[in-house]
Scaffold this motif. Structure first.
Motif, PDB file in Angstrom:
ATOM      1  N   ALA A 216       0.838  -1.196   0.000  1.00 58.28           N
ATOM      2  CA  ALA A 216       0.000   0.000   0.000  1.00 58.28           C
ATOM      3  C   ALA A 216       0.877   1.252   0.000  1.00 58.28           C
ATOM      4  O   ALA A 216       2.041   1.227   0.415  1.00 58.28           O
ATOM      5  CB  ALA A 216      -0.910  -0.001   1.221  1.00 58.28           C
ATOM      6  N   GLU A 217       0.305   2.349  -0.454  1.00 61.20           N
ATOM      7  CA  GLU A 217       1.026   3.622  -0.436  1.00 61.20           C
ATOM      8  C   GLU A 217       0.829   4.368   0.871  1.00 61.20           C
ATOM      9  O   GLU A 217       1.605   5.257   1.203  1.00 61.20           O
ATOM     10  CB  GLU A 217       0.572   4.499  -1.609  1.00 61.20           C
ATOM     11  N   ASP A 218      -0.219   3.983   1.625  1.00 62.60           N
ATOM     12  CA  ASP A 218      -0.520   4.614   2.900  1.00 62.60           C
ATOM     13  C   ASP A 218      -0.663   3.522   3.958  1.00 62.60           C
ATOM     14  O   ASP A 218      -1.230   2.456   3.685  1.00 62.60           O
ATOM     15  CB  ASP A 218      -1.817   5.427   2.813  1.00 62.60           C
ATOM     16  N   THR A 219      -0.147   3.782   5.149  1.00 64.88           N
ATOM     17  CA  THR A 219      -0.207   2.768   6.207  1.00 64.88           C
ATOM     18  C   THR A 219      -1.638   2.386   6.556  1.00 64.88           C
ATOM     19  O   THR A 219      -1.892   1.250   6.993  1.00 64.88           O
ATOM     20  CB  THR A 219       0.511   3.265   7.469  1.00 64.88           C
ATOM     21  N   ASP A 220      -2.590   3.292   6.368  1.00 63.94           N
ATOM     22  CA  ASP A 220      -3.983   2.986   6.691  1.00 63.94           C
ATOM     23  C   ASP A 220      -4.545   1.868   5.819  1.00 63.94           C
ATOM     24  O   ASP A 220      -5.545   1.228   6.186  1.00 63.94           O
ATOM     25  CB  ASP A 220      -4.867   4.231   6.524  1.00 63.94           C
ATOM     26  N   ASP A 221      -3.909   1.613   4.693  1.00 63.49           N
ATOM     27  CA  ASP A 221      -4.428   0.627   3.749  1.00 63.49           C
ATOM     28  C   ASP A 221      -3.741  -0.727   3.857  1.00 63.49           C
ATOM     29  O   ASP A 221      -4.035  -1.636   3.079  1.00 63.49           O
ATOM     30  CB  ASP A 221      -4.289   1.150   2.310  1.00 63.49           C
ATOM     31  N   HIS A 222      -2.826  -0.861   4.813  1.00 60.03           N
ATOM     32  CA  HIS A 222      -2.106  -2.138   4.979  1.00 60.03           C
ATOM     33  C   HIS A 222      -2.795  -2.999   6.035  1.00 60.03           C
ATOM     34  O   HIS A 222      -3.176  -2.512   7.095  1.00 60.03           O
ATOM     35  CB  HIS A 222      -0.660  -1.890   5.402  1.00 60.03           C
ATOM     36  N   GLN A 223      -2.915  -4.295   5.746  1.00 61.58           N
ATOM     37  CA  GLN A 223      -3.530  -5.224   6.692  1.00 61.58           C
ATOM     38  C   GLN A 223      -2.485  -6.220   7.183  1.00 61.58           C
ATOM     39  O   GLN A 223      -1.843  -6.901   6.389  1.00 61.58           O
ATOM     40  CB  GLN A 223      -4.695  -5.981   6.038  1.00 61.58           C
ATOM     41  N   MET A 224      -2.328  -6.292   8.485  1.00 65.93           N
ATOM     42  CA  MET A 224      -1.366  -7.217   9.086  1.00 65.93           C
ATOM     43  C   MET A 224      -1.936  -8.630   9.121  1.00 65.93           C
ATOM     44  O   MET A 224      -3.148  -8.828   9.280  1.00 65.93           O
ATOM     45  CB  MET A 224      -1.039  -6.783  10.515  1.00 65.93           C
ATOM     46  N   HIS A 225      -1.052  -9.629   9.020  1.00 63.61           N
ATOM     47  CA  HIS A 225      -1.461 -11.014   9.227  1.00 63.61           C
ATOM     48  C   HIS A 225      -1.483 -11.305  10.730  1.00 63.61           C
ATOM     49  O   HIS A 225      -0.665 -10.795  11.491  1.00 63.61           O
ATOM     50  CB  HIS A 225      -0.504 -11.978   8.534  1.00 63.61           C
ATOM     51  N   ALA A 226      -2.413 -12.140  11.132  1.00 59.90           N
ATOM     52  CA  ALA A 226      -2.552 -12.492  12.550  1.00 59.90           C
ATOM     53  C   ALA A 226      -1.536 -13.568  12.932  1.00 59.90           C
ATOM     54  O   ALA A 226      -1.212 -14.458  12.136  1.00 59.90           O
ATOM     55  CB  ALA A 226      -3.961 -12.978  12.842  1.00 59.90           C
ATOM     56  N   GLU A 227      -1.025 -13.472  14.154  1.00 56.58           N
ATOM     57  CA  GLU A 227      -0.113 -14.460  14.708  1.00 56.58           C
ATOM     58  C   GLU A 227      -0.589 -14.810  16.120  1.00 56.58           C
ATOM     59  O   GLU A 227      -1.122 -13.961  16.828  1.00 56.58           O
ATOM     60  CB  GLU A 227       1.314 -13.903  14.759  1.00 56.58           C
ATOM     61  N   PHE A 228      -0.355 -16.068  16.520  1.00 59.57           N
ATOM     62  CA  PHE A 228      -0.845 -16.521  17.825  1.00 59.57           C
ATOM     63  C   PHE A 228       0.223 -16.336  18.894  1.00 59.57           C
ATOM     64  O   PHE A 228       1.392 -16.660  18.687  1.00 59.57           O
ATOM     65  CB  PHE A 228      -1.248 -17.995  17.769  1.00 59.57           C
ATOM     66  N   GLY A 229      -0.208 -15.813  20.054  1.00 60.05           N
ATOM     67  CA  GLY A 229       0.737 -15.589  21.135  1.00 60.05           C
ATOM     68  C   GLY A 229       0.148 -15.873  22.496  1.00 60.05           C
ATOM     69  O   GLY A 229      -1.082 -15.864  22.679  1.00 60.05           O
ATOM     70  N   THR A 230       1.027 -16.144  23.462  1.00 61.96           N
ATOM     71  CA  THR A 230       0.602 -16.387  24.839  1.00 61.96           C
ATOM     72  C   THR A 230       1.553 -15.701  25.816  1.00 61.96           C
ATOM     73  O   THR A 230       2.772 -15.682  25.619  1.00 61.96           O
ATOM     74  CB  THR A 230       0.569 -17.896  25.182  1.00 61.96           C
ATOM     75  N   ILE A 231       0.955 -15.135  26.871  1.00 61.47           N
ATOM     76  CA  ILE A 231       1.690 -14.630  28.031  1.00 61.47           C
ATOM     77  C   ILE A 231       0.998 -15.219  29.250  1.00 61.47           C
ATOM     78  O   ILE A 231      -0.216 -15.056  29.425  1.00 61.47           O
ATOM     79  CB  ILE A 231       1.661 -13.093  28.113  1.00 61.47           C
ATOM     80  N   SER A 232       1.742 -15.901  30.094  1.00 62.75           N
ATOM     81  CA  SER A 232       1.141 -16.527  31.272  1.00 62.75           C
ATOM     82  C   SER A 232       0.810 -15.477  32.334  1.00 62.75           C
ATOM     83  O   SER A 232       1.382 -14.381  32.350  1.00 62.75           O
ATOM     84  CB  SER A 232       2.085 -17.572  31.867  1.00 62.75           C
ATOM     85  N   ALA A 233      -0.096 -15.847  33.222  1.00 65.28           N
ATOM     86  CA  ALA A 233      -0.460 -14.946  34.315  1.00 65.28           C
ATOM     87  C   ALA A 233       0.744 -14.670  35.207  1.00 65.28           C
ATOM     88  O   ALA A 233       0.932 -13.540  35.679  1.00 65.28           O
ATOM     89  CB  ALA A 233      -1.598 -15.564  35.128  1.00 65.28           C
ATOM     90  N   GLU A 234       1.583 -15.690  35.417  1.00 64.73           N
ATOM     91  CA  GLU A 234       2.749 -15.526  36.276  1.00 64.73           C
ATOM     92  C   GLU A 234       3.751 -14.543  35.659  1.00 64.73           C
ATOM     93  O   GLU A 234       4.318 -13.692  36.356  1.00 64.73           O
ATOM     94  CB  GLU A 234       3.423 -16.883  36.506  1.00 64.73           C
ATOM     95  N   THR A 235       3.954 -14.656  34.345  1.00 64.37           N
ATOM     96  CA  THR A 235       4.864 -13.733  33.665  1.00 64.37           C
ATOM     97  C   THR A 235       4.328 -12.310  33.721  1.00 64.37           C
ATOM     98  O   THR A 235       5.072 -11.353  34.004  1.00 64.37           O
ATOM     99  CB  THR A 235       5.066 -14.173  32.209  1.00 64.37           C
ATOM    100  N   ALA A 236       3.037 -12.153  33.461  1.00 66.27           N
ATOM    101  CA  ALA A 236       2.433 -10.817  33.511  1.00 66.27           C
ATOM    102  C   ALA A 236       2.592 -10.205  34.901  1.00 66.27           C
ATOM    103  O   ALA A 236       2.943  -9.020  35.034  1.00 66.27           O
ATOM    104  CB  ALA A 236       0.964 -10.895  33.118  1.00 66.27           C
ATOM    105  N   ASP A 237       2.367 -11.002  35.928  1.00 64.10           N
ATOM    106  CA  ASP A 237       2.489 -10.501  37.303  1.00 64.10           C
ATOM    107  C   ASP A 237       3.914 -10.040  37.605  1.00 64.10           C
ATOM    108  O   ASP A 237       4.124  -8.978  38.218  1.00 64.10           O
ATOM    109  CB  ASP A 237       2.077 -11.590  38.299  1.00 64.10           C
ATOM    110  N   ARG A 238       4.900 -10.837  37.169  1.00 66.57           N
ATOM    111  CA  ARG A 238       6.299 -10.470  37.454  1.00 66.57           C
ATOM    112  C   ARG A 238       6.703  -9.204  36.695  1.00 66.57           C
ATOM    113  O   ARG A 238       7.436  -8.363  37.228  1.00 66.57           O
ATOM    114  CB  ARG A 238       7.225 -11.635  37.110  1.00 66.57           C
ATOM    115  N   LEU A 239       6.226  -9.054  35.478  1.00 65.93           N
ATOM    116  CA  LEU A 239       6.546  -7.851  34.709  1.00 65.93           C
ATOM    117  C   LEU A 239       5.907  -6.611  35.330  1.00 65.93           C
ATOM    118  O   LEU A 239       6.543  -5.555  35.438  1.00 65.93           O
ATOM    119  CB  LEU A 239       6.097  -8.015  33.261  1.00 65.93           C
TER     120      LEU A 239
END
Length: 344
Positions: A216-239
């Motif tokens: 695309a010529e403008d960032t508003d017209d670009h579509q990202m591909h989805a990727e799967f991710g996980t953050i555990s509750a324990e990791t979130a708490d420590r951060l």
């Protein structure tokens, strides 16, 4: 924003075709707010951070996701992009005009798949045949999915199976390495431990969409591909606890940053996460989760160049890249590193 704002000219000889040896011998350009640039090395990282800071790594493991096969007489290339279930993957297809729904692709080594559905972006859903786990099939028939700017210049070989994998790789599923972490070694992590700099991990399975150019010529017209991710509750708490105590959260790689930002609310609290993310970070974005980023040097007009420009400022990143090119830093996946700390 106009995509050409994120363009630059890169001499081809600065594209790294092999990693530094040892890995932690890579150079690192330090950009701390508006301070003058500092030409350092990755081994300087422990002295550049503060006790109580936390580095966040992506522990995804790259699978040999590139396949070469045939549909009848037609040669078909497939790069797996995203797992859909135990036997089905979405894949980008080379020579896709010769493939239609219902066709069988023979990849050799007793590995075959049926082309099920063609998606709007030209990719296909591939359903792998047989009873063996798909990961076993890929180990037999697949190649490491090196980026086109490397694979187009040399053959992929056995050394890449080791080189294109970080020391933190645990969870199978990526088709591109979280390359910022390729620089880390036992020697470097021991020095970070001694400096009382923390380490946490999350998982984002990087898809092949990371290599796709922004058309695309403008960032508003670009579509990202989805990727799967996980953050555990324990990791979130420590951060969250580390930030509350005055420590900084430093993402190692844009994949870690994107998942952290996806998991963080407007209140700045990092929460557990287990879902797809297609977050697209461009200038004007308000960062919630991270205080800095360690990352390699990115392609012109790429979504990752837009991300670092959002973090540091578009003009500032152009200055960074002019300096990096002038000083001969090595670019892209096997290249050198940068440490980006935005102005507080």
């Amino acid at each position: 924003m106009r995509v050409d704002l994120f363009d630059f000219d890169l001499p081809q000889e600065l594209i790294a075709l092999r990693p530094a040896r040892p890995r932690d011998a890579a150079r690192m350009l330090v950009v701390n707010g508006d301070e003058p640039f500092a030409d350092c090395g990755v081994l300087d990282l422990p002295r550049l951070l503060r006790a109580g800071d936390v580095l966040v790594f992506n522990d995804t493991r790259v699978i040999p996701a590139q396949l070469e096969g045939r549909r009848g007489e037609a040669r078909i290339g497939a790069t797996l992009h995203k797992r859909l279930d135990l036997r089905r993957w979405q894949a980008f297809i080379r020579n896709a005009k010769r493939l239609k729904s219902g066709d069988r692709i023979e990849f050799g080594a007793d590995v075959s798949a049926l082309a099920e559905e063609r998606h709007d972006d030209g990719s296909f859903t591939l359903a792998f045949e047989g009873e063996e786990p798909v990961e076993v099939l890929l180990e037999r028939a697949g190649r490491m999915p090196l980026p086109p700017y490397i694979a187009g210049k040399r053959d992929i070989d056995a050394q890449d199976r080791e080189d294109y994998q970080t020391m933190f790789a645990r969870e199978d599923g990526a088709v591109a390495a979280p390359t910022a972490a390729l620089h880390f070694t036992d020697r470097l992590t021991a020095a970070l431990d001694e400096a009382r700099i923390g380490r946490e991990t999350l998982t984002l399975h990087v898809g092949a969409g990371t290599f796709l150019p922004v058309k695309a010529e403008d960032t508003d017209d670009h579509q990202m591909h989805a990727e799967f991710g996980t953050i555990s509750a324990e990791t979130a708490d420590r951060l969250n606890a580390a930030r509350a105590a005055g420590g900084r959260v430093i993402a190692v790689g844009t994949t870690s940053l994107r998942l952290l930002e996806s998991a963080t609310g407007e209140d700045g609290v990092i929460r557990p996460f287990s879902d797809d993310t297609s977050i697209f970070i461009t200038p004007g974005y308000k960062f919630r989760a991270v205080d800095g980023l360690m990352t390699n040097f990115h392609l012109p007009k790429s979504t990752l160049m837009m991300l670092v420009s959002a973090l540091m400022g578009t003009e500032r990143m152009q200055e960074v890249y002019v300096h990096a090119i002038a000083e001969g830093y090595r670019f892209y996946s096997y290249g050198d590193s940068s440490l980006l700390i935005p102005q507080v």
